[in-house]
Design an enzyme around this catalytic site. Structure first.
Site, PDB file in Angstrom:
ATOM      1  N   LYS A   1       0.797  -1.233   0.000  1.00 16.48           N
ATOM      2  CA  LYS A   1       0.000   0.000   0.000  1.00 16.48           C
ATOM      3  C   LYS A   1       0.826   1.278   0.000  1.00 16.48           C
ATOM      4  O   LYS A   1       0.355   2.299  -0.474  1.00 16.48           O
ATOM      5  CB  LYS A   1      -0.986   0.001   1.170  1.00 16.48           C
ATOM      6  CG  LYS A   1      -0.360   0.188   2.512  1.00 16.48           C
ATOM      7  CD  LYS A   1      -1.453   0.329   3.567  1.00 16.48           C
ATOM      8  CE  LYS A   1      -0.845   0.588   4.913  1.00 16.48           C
ATOM      9  NZ  LYS A   1      -1.368  -0.323   5.938  1.00 16.48           N
TER      10      LYS A   1
ATOM     11  N   ARG B   1      -8.148   0.359  16.822  1.00 13.07           N
ATOM     12  CA  ARG B   1      -8.577   0.683  15.465  1.00 13.07           C
ATOM     13  C   ARG B   1      -9.609  -0.374  15.110  1.00 13.07           C
ATOM     14  O   ARG B   1     -10.654  -0.422  15.759  1.00 13.07           O
ATOM     15  CB  ARG B   1      -7.387   0.748  14.500  1.00 13.07           C
ATOM     16  CG  ARG B   1      -7.704   1.579  13.244  1.00 13.07           C
ATOM     17  CD  ARG B   1      -6.522   1.720  12.300  1.00 13.07           C
ATOM     18  NE  ARG B   1      -6.211   0.479  11.591  1.00 13.07           N
ATOM     19  CZ  ARG B   1      -5.223   0.344  10.704  1.00 13.07           C
ATOM     20  NH1 ARG B   1      -4.456   1.380  10.414  1.00 13.07           N
ATOM     21  NH2 ARG B   1      -5.008  -0.798  10.096  1.00 13.07           N
TER      22      ARG B   1
HETATM   23  C1  LIG Z   1      -0.646  -1.171   6.463  1.00 14.64           C
HETATM   24  C2  LIG Z   1      -1.059  -2.413   7.108  1.00 14.64           C
HETATM   25  C3  LIG Z   1      -0.122  -3.429   7.343  1.00 14.64           C
HETATM   26  C4  LIG Z   1       1.348  -3.278   7.013  1.00 14.64           C
HETATM   27  O1  LIG Z   1       1.950  -2.372   7.903  1.00 14.64           O
HETATM   28  P1  LIG Z   1       3.521  -2.108   7.919  1.00 14.64           P
HETATM   29  O2  LIG Z   1       3.735  -1.339   9.160  1.00 14.64           O
HETATM   30  O3  LIG Z   1       3.840  -1.341   6.687  1.00 14.64           O
HETATM   31  O4  LIG Z   1       4.190  -3.434   7.950  1.00 14.64           O
HETATM   32  C5  LIG Z   1      -0.571  -4.584   7.939  1.00 14.64           C
HETATM   33  N1  LIG Z   1      -1.871  -4.744   8.290  1.00 14.64           N
HETATM   34  C6  LIG Z   1      -2.795  -3.799   8.080  1.00 14.64           C
HETATM   35  C7  LIG Z   1      -4.199  -4.038   8.506  1.00 14.64           C
HETATM   36  C8  LIG Z   1      -2.419  -2.590   7.483  1.00 14.64           C
HETATM   37  O5  LIG Z   1      -3.344  -1.649   7.278  1.00 14.64           O
END
Ligand SMILES: *Cc1c(COP(=O)(O)O)cnc(C)c1O
Length: 363
Positions: free
Chosen positions: A36, A139
């Site tokens: 993302k 969250r």
């Molecule tokens: C963005 C996200 C991740 C990945 O997070 P990082 O800190 O980049 O490893 C994992 N799980 C969810 C639900 C996320 O939104």
């Protein structure tokens, strides 16, 4: 070359993914690589799979669609199926697009799961669900005491396969993963499996903030998956931003062109009001300083997230289109028309990757 540029080193990303995949494999944990922060870049997704990721995930359907269209629902070398997961809780209004674009999604609401089930049946598919459990980050996710009941309910929805349980840390409440809270998740998954009479295969123990536990050998038994973005892209865990030993920290470099270099006072003369963003800037009087202005603004990057590659540079701030640096202590000559380079922190990478003004260059 058109400036500013986000330079993306796919070999380094592949090697970082390989390092993470190997680390996790020692504990029988699957690496779900998260795209993302790079707008679902298929090039980056491919490098992650070639490095050893077993699944790909993104928070946006548009990004997952790009990955699928690029054929990344199959491993580029082996042709094995690669599941694509939607990370953000689905919108009910998008249920149909979710089941057509993603193989599975993270969920916490039974109404949404029912809508996904209906859409999946209409499309002649099964949609996988990872039920999110909130272990304190506040969250997404059901509270732990409702996990079992919700998981059992989800499993009865036609068109839905309850694939597992998951949790998230260090995003909103800043709650950190520990052997205790992750054991709790594993215990809930085991209990769910007992009640369903089959093994719950995916127990997803968080994001890059869980890498510190993996490195310390303290990830509890029963965790079978981690969802890792930043750890692969920037090479660090995310509780203290400690580098992962052996990882590349410079897979991404942002460059921008210098459009002014002038000596100016370090404090504005005259009364000071609000800046362009409603803040009230503070200044320290350091006499006359040499300042450089770069064609890089908040529409392109986050000033606090830019780490200059040259020594002796201080980032003073940015408005929409201008970055202001103090270059007085820099031993290198800074000239108009020259290009300066920075390593982005996470938020800055996200901004640069999603900005239409920043040219993406793969090396
Ligand atoms: C963005 C996200 C991740 C990945 O997070 P990082 O800190 O980049 O490893 C994992 N799980 C969810 C639900 C996320 O939104």
């Amino acid at each position: 070359m058109r400036q500013p540029v986000l330079r993306i080193d796919l070999a380094k990303i592949g090697e970082n993914a390989g390092l993470a995949a190997e680390m996790l494999a020692q504990s029988q944990v699957r690496l779900t690589a998260v795209t993302k922060a790079v707008l679902g870049s298929p090039e980056v997704g491919r490098a992650m799979l070639e490095g050893g990721a077993g699944a790909l995930a993104d928070s946006r359907l548009e990004n997952l669609f790009k990955l699928r269209m690029a054929g990344l629902n199959r491993h580029p070398w082996t042709g094995h199926a690669v599941p694509l997961y939607l990370l953000r809780l689905p919108m009910i209004s998008q249920a149909r697009a979710v089941v057509e674009t993603a193989d599975g999604s993270l969920n916490s609401e039974i109404d949404t799961i029912r809508a996904l089930g209906e859409a999946a049946r209409a499309a002649g598919r099964t949609h996988r669900i990872i039920l999110m459990v909130d272990l304190g980050d506040l969250r997404e996710g059901v509270w732990a005491d409702q996990a079992l009941e919700t998981a059992l309910a989800a499993d009865t929805v036609p068109g839905i396969e309850l694939e597992g349980l998951g949790t998230n840390f260090a995003c909103f409440g800043g709650v950190v993963p520990t052997p205790e809270n992750l054991s709790r998740l594993a215990g809930l998954a085991e209990e769910t499996g007992r009640r369903l009479g089959r093994k719950v295969t995916v127990v997803s123990g968080g994001n890059s903030s869980s890498l510190g536990l993996v490195l310390a050998g303290r990830l509890p038994e029963g965790i079978t998956d981690l969802r890792i973005g930043e750890g692969i892209l920037l090479g660090c865990e995310t509780i203290n931003r400690d580098p992962i030993p052996g990882a590349h920290l410079d897979a991404f470099v942002i460059s921008a062109e210098v459009i002014e270099v002038r000596d100016k006072p370090s404090v504005p003369p005259g009364p000071v009001g609000q800046d362009a963003f409603g803040g009230r800037p503070e200044f320290r009087d350091r006499g006359i300083r040499r300042r450089a202005v770069l064609a890089l603004g908040r529409q392109d990057a986050v000033p606090q997230g830019l780490q200059p590659l040259l020594a002796g540079i201080e980032v003073l701030g940015a408005s929409s289109d201008h970055l202001v640096l103090d270059v007085t202590e820099c031993p290198e000559p800074i000239r108009v028309g020259g290009v300066m380079e920075f390593l982005p922190r996470y938020g800055c990478l996200l901004a640069a990757a999603t900005s239409p003004f920043v040219e993406k260059v793969y090396v």
